[in-house]
Design a protein around this motif. Structure first.
Motif, PDB file in Angstrom:
ATOM      1  N   ALA A 112       0.809  -1.219   0.000  1.00 30.15           N
ATOM      2  CA  ALA A 112       0.000   0.000   0.000  1.00 30.15           C
ATOM      3  C   ALA A 112       0.844   1.271   0.000  1.00 30.15           C
ATOM      4  O   ALA A 112       0.451   2.275  -0.585  1.00 30.15           O
ATOM      5  CB  ALA A 112      -0.935   0.014   1.208  1.00 30.15           C
ATOM      6  N   ASN A 113       2.017   1.230   0.669  1.00 26.88           N
ATOM      7  CA  ASN A 113       2.790   2.466   0.782  1.00 26.88           C
ATOM      8  C   ASN A 113       4.270   2.327   0.401  1.00 26.88           C
ATOM      9  O   ASN A 113       5.009   3.304   0.424  1.00 26.88           O
ATOM     10  CB  ASN A 113       2.672   3.046   2.192  1.00 26.88           C
ATOM     11  N   ILE A 143       6.051  -0.526   9.027  1.00 26.17           N
ATOM     12  CA  ILE A 143       5.658  -0.465   7.617  1.00 26.17           C
ATOM     13  C   ILE A 143       4.162  -0.293   7.384  1.00 26.17           C
ATOM     14  O   ILE A 143       3.756  -0.049   6.254  1.00 26.17           O
ATOM     15  CB  ILE A 143       6.161  -1.698   6.833  1.00 26.17           C
ATOM     16  N   THR A 144       3.362  -0.414   8.416  1.00 22.30           N
ATOM     17  CA  THR A 144       1.919  -0.336   8.211  1.00 22.30           C
ATOM     18  C   THR A 144       1.471   1.084   7.866  1.00 22.30           C
ATOM     19  O   THR A 144       2.099   2.059   8.243  1.00 22.30           O
ATOM     20  CB  THR A 144       1.141  -0.855   9.437  1.00 22.30           C
ATOM     21  N   LYS A 145       0.390   1.169   7.125  1.00 25.54           N
ATOM     22  CA  LYS A 145      -0.206   2.456   6.764  1.00 25.54           C
ATOM     23  C   LYS A 145      -1.163   2.895   7.864  1.00 25.54           C
ATOM     24  O   LYS A 145      -1.250   4.059   8.208  1.00 25.54           O
ATOM     25  CB  LYS A 145      -0.946   2.291   5.431  1.00 25.54           C
ATOM     26  N   ASN A 146      -1.859   1.932   8.438  1.00 29.86           N
ATOM     27  CA  ASN A 146      -2.859   2.191   9.466  1.00 29.86           C
ATOM     28  C   ASN A 146      -2.439   1.476  10.745  1.00 29.86           C
ATOM     29  O   ASN A 146      -2.453   0.252  10.804  1.00 29.86           O
ATOM     30  CB  ASN A 146      -4.221   1.686   8.978  1.00 29.86           C
ATOM     31  N   LYS A 147      -2.062   2.229  11.776  1.00 31.64           N
ATOM     32  CA  LYS A 147      -1.560   1.637  13.029  1.00 31.64           C
ATOM     33  C   LYS A 147      -2.609   0.775  13.725  1.00 31.64           C
ATOM     34  O   LYS A 147      -2.282  -0.038  14.561  1.00 31.64           O
ATOM     35  CB  LYS A 147      -1.080   2.733  13.990  1.00 31.64           C
ATOM     36  N   ALA A 149      -4.517  -1.384  12.131  1.00 30.67           N
ATOM     37  CA  ALA A 149      -4.742  -2.593  11.335  1.00 30.67           C
ATOM     38  C   ALA A 149      -4.049  -3.791  11.965  1.00 30.67           C
ATOM     39  O   ALA A 149      -3.046  -3.656  12.648  1.00 30.67           O
ATOM     40  CB  ALA A 149      -4.232  -2.387   9.919  1.00 30.67           C
ATOM     41  N   GLY A 150      -4.568  -4.967  11.713  1.00 29.88           N
ATOM     42  CA  GLY A 150      -3.959  -6.186  12.229  1.00 29.88           C
ATOM     43  C   GLY A 150      -3.346  -7.028  11.133  1.00 29.88           C
ATOM     44  O   GLY A 150      -2.652  -7.996  11.405  1.00 29.88           O
ATOM     45  N   ALA A 151      -3.606  -6.672   9.889  1.00 31.02           N
ATOM     46  CA  ALA A 151      -3.066  -7.426   8.755  1.00 31.02           C
ATOM     47  C   ALA A 151      -2.901  -6.486   7.571  1.00 31.02           C
ATOM     48  O   ALA A 151      -3.516  -5.421   7.524  1.00 31.02           O
ATOM     49  CB  ALA A 151      -3.996  -8.580   8.391  1.00 31.02           C
ATOM     50  N   MET A 152      -2.046  -6.877   6.635  1.00 31.63           N
ATOM     51  CA  MET A 152      -1.826  -6.081   5.427  1.00 31.63           C
ATOM     52  C   MET A 152      -1.298  -6.976   4.320  1.00 31.63           C
ATOM     53  O   MET A 152      -0.836  -8.078   4.577  1.00 31.63           O
ATOM     54  CB  MET A 152      -0.857  -4.937   5.703  1.00 31.63           C
ATOM     55  N   LYS A 153      -1.368  -6.472   3.098  1.00 29.35           N
ATOM     56  CA  LYS A 153      -0.806  -7.189   1.951  1.00 29.35           C
ATOM     57  C   LYS A 153       0.629  -6.744   1.759  1.00 29.35           C
ATOM     58  O   LYS A 153       0.923  -5.551   1.759  1.00 29.35           O
ATOM     59  CB  LYS A 153      -1.613  -6.911   0.697  1.00 29.35           C
ATOM     60  N   VAL A 154       1.509  -7.744   1.582  1.00 31.61           N
ATOM     61  CA  VAL A 154       2.932  -7.451   1.455  1.00 31.61           C
ATOM     62  C   VAL A 154       3.548  -8.258   0.325  1.00 31.61           C
ATOM     63  O   VAL A 154       2.962  -9.226  -0.159  1.00 31.61           O
ATOM     64  CB  VAL A 154       3.689  -7.781   2.772  1.00 31.61           C
ATOM     65  N   THR A 155       4.740  -7.841  -0.076  1.00 31.60           N
ATOM     66  CA  THR A 155       5.564  -8.606  -0.994  1.00 31.60           C
ATOM     67  C   THR A 155       6.734  -9.136  -0.182  1.00 31.60           C
ATOM     68  O   THR A 155       7.349  -8.390   0.581  1.00 31.60           O
ATOM     69  CB  THR A 155       6.093  -7.723  -2.149  1.00 31.60           C
ATOM     70  N   ILE A 156       7.033 -10.421  -0.338  1.00 36.99           N
ATOM     71  CA  ILE A 156       8.132 -11.038   0.407  1.00 36.99           C
ATOM     72  C   ILE A 156       9.232 -11.392  -0.565  1.00 36.99           C
ATOM     73  O   ILE A 156       8.989 -12.026  -1.590  1.00 36.99           O
ATOM     74  CB  ILE A 156       7.632 -12.312   1.145  1.00 36.99           C
ATOM     75  N   GLU A 157      10.460 -10.972  -0.223  1.00 37.66           N
ATOM     76  CA  GLU A 157      11.641 -11.299  -1.027  1.00 37.66           C
ATOM     77  C   GLU A 157      12.707 -11.830  -0.082  1.00 37.66           C
ATOM     78  O   GLU A 157      12.946 -11.247   0.979  1.00 37.66           O
ATOM     79  CB  GLU A 157      12.184 -10.048  -1.732  1.00 37.66           C
ATOM     80  N   THR A 158      13.337 -12.922  -0.450  1.00 41.24           N
ATOM     81  CA  THR A 158      14.425 -13.461   0.372  1.00 41.24           C
ATOM     82  C   THR A 158      15.727 -12.763  -0.010  1.00 41.24           C
ATOM     83  O   THR A 158      15.930 -12.388  -1.143  1.00 41.24           O
ATOM     84  CB  THR A 158      14.578 -14.985   0.206  1.00 41.24           C
TER      85      THR A 158
END
Length: 161
Positions: A112-113, A143-147, A149-158
């Motif tokens: 989101a951000n 990293i959250t946009k909304n403090k 919130a309990g979940a968010m969509k993310v991209t994971i990279e190793t």
């Protein structure tokens, strides 16, 4: 209205100061200032600890998953043993993942951000089918946009070492 702005400004200032103080206390990177005597010498650089990396410059990243659901650990888990044997601390940059090996460092980016953190896998979970990764509360809040919130969509990279 003005009082609310003053309170918010005070809280943001206090948060910034406490974060800056923590980073300074945890930083082990020392760069000697360049003076006439040291102009030809290379600076003495000591690497930062792995749990406080804030930049992705120079990192080799391997995409793992896009549109992954991330959540964070509840406070009740602080102090308990994780699956790798260490004690969980909600103020560290750690995470739980179902499959990634312990010790793997991953870059988790909020879609989101664009904010991201780098965390170390120390535990197994989350044990909710729709979620991919559980972050420590500190990593999540960074990293959250909304403090709230309990979940968010993310991209994971190793991170390839």
């Amino acid at each position: 209205m003005r009082n609310k702005k003053n309170v918010i400004l005070t809280l943001l200032t206090a948060t910034f100061i406490s974060c800056f103080t923590y980073v300074i206390s945890q930083t082990k990177q020392v760069i000697e200032p360049k003076t006439q005597d040291t102009l030809s010498a290379k600076p003495n650089i000591i690497p930062l600890p792995t749990d406080s990396v804030f930049t992705d410059k120079g990192l080799k990243l391997k995409p793992y998953k896009k549109n992954a659901h991330a959540s964070y650990y509840a406070d009740k888990f602080t102090g308990r043993k994780t699956a790798d044997g260490s004690r969980f601390n909600n103020n560290s940059y750690t995470a739980a993942h179902k499959k990634l090996p312990f010790g793997t460092r991953v870059k988790v980016t909020n879609e989101a951000n664009g904010k991201f953190v780098i965390v170390k896998i120390t535990d197994r979970g989350p044990f909710v089918r729709t979620r991919e990764i559980d972050l420590s509360k500190r990593a999540f809040m960074d990293i959250t946009k909304n403090k709230g919130a309990g979940a968010m969509k993310v991209t994971i990279e190793t991170i390839i070492e």
